[in-house]
Scaffold this motif. Structure first.
Motif, short mmCIF file in Angstrom:
data_model
loop_
_atom_site.label_atom_id
_atom_site.label_comp_id
_atom_site.label_asym_id
_atom_site.label_seq_id
_atom_site.Cartn_x
_atom_site.Cartn_y
_atom_site.Cartn_z
N THR A 1 0.34 -1.36 -0.16
CA THR A 1 -0.27 0.21 -0.29
C THR A 1 0.79 1.15 -0.26
O THR A 1 0.61 2.63 -0.01
N SER B 1 -0.02 7.45 3.11
CA SER B 1 -0.67 5.88 2.67
C SER B 1 -1.99 5.74 3.19
O SER B 1 -2.56 4.93 3.28
N LYS C 1 -6.10 -3.92 1.96
CA LYS C 1 -5.77 -3.75 0.19
C LYS C 1 -6.28 -4.69 -0.65
O LYS C 1 -7.07 -4.36 -2.05
#
Length: 160
Positions: free
Chosen positions: A41, A52, A62
């Motif tokens: 990620t 992030s 994810k």
């Protein structure tokens, strides 16, 4: 590594915030190039030029991001429309139009198609969508060919 955003991703992202659209675009490209498991990620955030934490704000995992990419109407469903577009054409005209449209769509959406095929063995919903579309299109093509034979636009082929 900036690539042209696939037509389907542009369509999918048209109503999204710019940062969310960049996340989906970056994830699509990176997953297609590296694979889902090999893409962090953090790499997505760097490519999308977002913090992030923003990825996890929009997608709790994810896997949820991958689900969102595959949730949009896309490959293989977009190719289903090609059959609709040629249903009233003669077989040779239909084949020509369908081939051109299919290859154009595949070319415009290379990364999405690449991602789809890369993940179809490990991501069950992808394999299921491909199988469903293939069955539906095989049936529709057979119906189209049968109708063309009935209209005497083509002759049946004896396969024995």
């Amino acid at each position: 590594m900036t690539t042209k955003q696939p037509a389907l991703v542009r369509k999918q992202n048209s109503g999204l915030s710019k940062s969310l659209a960049r996340i989906i675009h970056a994830a699509t490209n990176l997953f297609a190039e590296r694979g889902f498991d090999a893409t962090s990620t953090n790499a997505i955030a760097v490519e999308a030029r977002v913090p992030s934490g923003l990825i996890f704000y929009h997608f709790h995992t994810k896997e949820a991001l991958l689900d969102e990419i595959f949730k949009a109407p896309g490959f293989p469903e977009e190719l289903d429309h090609i059959i609709d577009d040629v249903a009233d054409k003669t077989p040779m005209v239909a084949l020509n139009i369908a081939a051109v449209q299919a290859f154009r769509w595949l070319d415009d959406n290379k990364q999405l198609v690449r991602l789809f095929f890369k993940e179809m063995t490990s991501y069950r919903p992808v394999a299921s969508r491909l199988h469903t579309s293939r069955r539906r299109n095989n049936r529709r093509v057979a119906e189209y060919l049968d109708a063309a034979i009935d209209r005497r636009e083509m002759a049946p082929v004896n396969t024995k």
